[in-house]
Design an enzyme around this catalytic site. Structure first.
Site, PDB file in Angstrom:
ATOM      1  N   ASP A   1       0.828  -1.208   0.000  1.00 58.72           N
ATOM      2  CA  ASP A   1       0.000   0.000   0.000  1.00 58.72           C
ATOM      3  C   ASP A   1       0.858   1.253   0.000  1.00 58.72           C
ATOM      4  OD1 ASP A   1      -2.944  -0.890   0.393  1.00 58.72           O
ATOM      5  OD2 ASP A   1      -1.856  -2.084   1.858  1.00 58.72           O
ATOM      6  N   THR A   2       1.900   1.252   0.827  1.00 55.12           N
ATOM      7  CA  THR A   2       2.729   2.441   0.941  1.00 55.12           C
ATOM      8  C   THR A   2       3.504   2.709  -0.342  1.00 55.12           C
ATOM      9  OG1 THR A   2       2.958   1.992   3.302  1.00 55.12           O
ATOM     10  CG2 THR A   2       4.465   3.583   2.347  1.00 55.12           C
TER      11      THR A   2
END
Length: 402
Positions: free
Chosen positions: A174-175
């Site tokens: 996600d990051t």
């Protein structure tokens, strides 16, 4: 305390509307907000962003929320209702950036396709983060960061050889998607500035963001048919670079430069290896990596982490301990670089949080406001759009806003 500056942020004047939730979209919004953008976060009335209740909770709210949503305004707006969609379109009419990380087709179902939004705001930059992207045969499949990490090739390389693939330990998929999305937003804003004010769509897939950092994975397969496998703490094809046991834990040593290797061998009393002609370059060291690792491990095993690091620092060999949260919070270097900040919350307590990265000399990132309660800014934002108190009250009575 959180860093402050008299100068406006680098992104001052940029208005961002964040429609995403949990991690990928909101992390991109967080990053833009730290550098001065006005970030208006639209949340569903009721529970709001699920991240408010993820992991460890203090005074009813996740402490993760305090980091992810600082510098943001919260507008509780029901996008499933036509009136809510109309309000969102009004807000987007004067926005610079829209961030969303819904499943492909969700925006279109609300009457907010990129084409429709560009018809009312040609300069809008639209960041769309999804599991598999907006096109392709997998576009409609549900995808979370963990799946993106697997499809992107990362999970296959994590863990010990022959054992179950393990998580990195954080939501890295996600990051990475958020950071790629942020790069896309900044690139699109620059393009808009120098090319007539036209916005565009940024399409980020979770697995593609992971795949983009997989280094030589595909070229090695293409050129040699080599399928890279997990290697535990070692760095395959680079030697020596590994984790080594100490009397009180583990230390990481990266002695893989030619001159660094010689200094490392001198420091551990193995000049015979340091002066060996076949170990003068990386290829030769890789061929004898087990022998080299054993020699380093024999030296570190009877010494404390502190002693090992002191000796290797004197020898100018890159090395470090494996930090825990406690180690990070007690480390003077983190403190000296404002990477641990004291941040007040709207619940009345203060919590230590990560600082702002990267560090800009003229327009550094700042924490201007703490993370909002659900709907804290609904009335103020709607009033700025021209709605009067009676109209806002009616919307609230209808459940369109909270």
């Amino acid at each position: 305390m959180a860093p402050t500056t008299l100068q406006p942020g680098a992104l001052a004047g940029v208005r961002v509307v964040e429609m995403g939730q949990l991690i990928a979209g909101p992390f991109a919004g967080k990053t833009l907000g730290e550098f001065g953008a006005e970030v208006i976060k639209i949340e569903a009335p009721g529970a709001g962003d699920p991240l408010r209740n993820w992991r460890m909770i203090k005074d009813g709210t996740s402490v993760w929320w305090q980091v992810q949503s600082r510098n943001k305004k919260s507008v509780a707006l029901d996008l499933r209702q036509p009136q809510g969609q109309d309000l969102a379109r009004q807000l987007l009419r004067k926005a610079d950036v829209l961030i969303e990380n819904f499943r492909p087709g969700t925006l279109e179902g609300w009457g907010m396709s990129p084409e429709a939004l560009h018809a009312i705001n040609p300069g809008l930059v639209i960041l769309r983060i999804s599991g598999y992207g907006q096109t392709g045969p997998y576009r409609d499949l549900p995808g979370f960061g963990v799946v993106g990490e697997a499809m992107g090739g990362l999970r296959h390389l994590t863990g010990e050889p022959g054992r179950v693939p393990v998580r990195v330990g954080v939501s890295i998929g996600d990051t990475l998607a958020a950071l790629h999305g942020t790069i896309g937003v900044l690139t699109a804003l620059y393009h808009r500035k120098v090319n007539g004010g036209q916005g565009q769509v940024i399409d980020v897939a979770l697995h593609e963001a992971v795949f983009n950092v997989m280094e030589s994975l595909v070229p090695e397969y293409s050129a040699f048919g080599a399928v890279r496998e997990s290697a535990g703490s070692a760095l395959p094809g680079i030697a020596p670079s590994n984790a080594y046991p100490c009397a009180d834990g583990w230390v990481l040593v990266a002695g893989n430069g030619d001159s660094i290797f010689k200094r490392l061998m001198q420091a551990i009393g193995r000049e015979d290896l340091g002066q060996a002609p076949d170990l003068a370059n990386n290829a030769g060291r890789v061929a004898r990596v087990q022998e080299i690792d054993a020699a380093i491990g024999d030296w570190t095993r009877s010494r404390s982490i502190t002693e090992v690091l002191d000796v290797l620092a004197q020898a100018r060999v890159p090395a470090g301990r494996v930090y825990t949260a406690k180690d990070i919070c007690e480390d003077p270097h983190y403190r000296a670089r404002d990477m641990i900040l004291q941040q007040a919350t709207r619940d009345g307590y203060t919590v230590e949080v990560p600082g702002v990265v990267p560090k800009l000399s003229a327009t550094p990132g700042t924490v201007r406001s703490s993370a909002p309660h659900l709907g804290d800014d609904t009335d103020a934002v709607l009033a700025s759009m021209g709605l009067n108190a009676a109209q806002i009250a009616q919307l609230r009575s209808q459940g369109v806003i909270q």
